[in-house]
Design an enzyme around this catalytic site. Sequence first.
Site, PDB file in Angstrom:
ATOM      1  N   GLU A   5      -0.969  22.886  22.979  1.00  0.00           N
ATOM      2  CA  GLU A   5      -0.353  21.963  22.071  1.00  0.00           C
ATOM      3  C   GLU A   5      -1.124  20.980  21.519  1.00  0.00           C
ATOM      4  OE1 GLU A   5       3.410  18.925  21.974  1.00  0.00           O
ATOM      5  OE2 GLU A   5       2.107  18.850  23.815  1.00  0.00           O
ATOM      6  N   ASP A  49       0.450  21.261  27.847  1.00  0.00           N
ATOM      7  CA  ASP A  49       0.957  20.229  27.255  1.00  0.00           C
ATOM      8  C   ASP A  49      -0.122  19.241  26.883  1.00  0.00           C
ATOM      9  OD1 ASP A  49       3.495  18.907  26.621  1.00  0.00           O
ATOM     10  OD2 ASP A  49       2.666  17.340  27.985  1.00  0.00           O
TER      11      ASP A  49
END
Length: 499
Positions: free
Chosen positions: A238, A201
């Site tokens: 990401e 993330d």
Amino acid sequence: MTPLPKVCYEIFVRSFCDSNGDRIGDLNGITSRLDYLRELGIEALWLTPVHPSPSYHKYDVLDYYAIDPEYGTLDDFKRLLREAHQRGIQVYLDLIINHTSVLHPWFEEARQSAQSPYRSYYWWMNQEQIDRLGVAVRSQTADSREVYPWHDNADDPEKYYGLFFKGMPDLNYDSANLRTEIRQIMDFWLNEMGVDGFRLDAARHIYPEWLKEKNHAFWEEFGQVVESTRKGTYTVGEVWAPAQEVAPYFKGLKAAFHFDLSFEIQLLLLRGRDKGLVEKLLTDYTIFEEHNRDFIDATMLTNHDQNRIGSVVGGDIRKMKLAAALLLTLPGQPYLYYGEEIGMLGMKPDPRIREPFLWTDERDDPQRPLWIKPRHSRRANVRALALQQPDPDSLFNHYKRLIALRKSHPALGQIIRPNLAAFPLDDTEWLAYYRPHDEQSAWVLHNLSGQTKYLAHEQIGLEKHQLLFATYPTTLLRDAPLEVPPYGSVVLGYAPPAE
Ligand SMILES: [Ca+2]
Ligand SMILES: [Ca+2]
């Protein structure tokens, strides 16, 4: 080494399937649907965070070694892994190490005193230091609307840095102790629990903006640590940024999500015309390759942070079928976002793009989560899976056919060193490309328009073809032009030239 999954699937855990009657999606619910995912053809799952957390989305972690009781237990997770592996499905954990929850014990310790051994796990500065660095205010990014990232800590003269919001303090990787903690967390999930990989993330924010040149070195080291913890572990980052900025992350991470492509596909569908999608992709590949020849281009139509593709195209099933055909015939490692395969709808705010999966058409299907009352994906405007399964023309069966096609033709399923060539047709309402391969090459054609279109055989220019796929039944007579209905796609296979 485990094979690279050809089609992956993102599950927003809370909204997928409930197993225990509390109407919140959970791990056992996912386990109960593994046969469904296998039927669809999925080979890997990315689960949104499962750790204890005060939020509904759980991207602010309280304990990296546990499962949120709402979702189950560590034993449930182990069973999910075991059952998934038995079906040839890998499982990736969403690892959120850019920040913790403000309620994480590390931060609760750190905020007590500047002398806390956990103080250095986070970023602290007084107003003078912040002003001297000129970082009091930041520009919004696609993934964070926070403009004032420094947050007060009661009567502490120092503020803490939280890029996303005050409830998520950013971790500071200049701390060697913190790096050791993260190593232990990875070791636990890889070697004790047995996950197959990590989705990372907020990878581009791991260091704050004034130190962002340290990001790439961080992920390179991370990649080495993961590899030494368990060889062959998959990682996908990401990096919500243009391709140029994504590229250096391939030095440390095996895969990165291709946000640029997601938006290009959406624009293409809205315009009904091609403005050089293949050329753009080829350029991106060249940029990625400079950093890692074996980069994995993780593709998607949308994920849990974007308006659902079904709503982007105004609920038009024909355009959803075209979107699916684009995603599943272009190179890369595609990720479906749960429910996309049944045409689920959703527009921001975030909870509205994360509504419950519609398994059946029953008014009160006990397995359908109910933590939020759906506004977009209601039974009235989305056909439940159970209704679509027996219908050969359904969106679900379209996805299933495309996935099977991708998996059975090496030209379409090639992920590393993407095989793609432009096939210009002089008409921007067509999008055509070529997927060259030693065994059998594939030629792909999409009608981007709302009209039936025709293509003469001379324009295809190749003789020995075989129809591998068509969204709608298509005539392929030698003397007649190829007829493609609105938003239809066609895939032809070519045998290698005879010796
Ligand atoms: Ca539940
Ligand atoms: Ca950060």
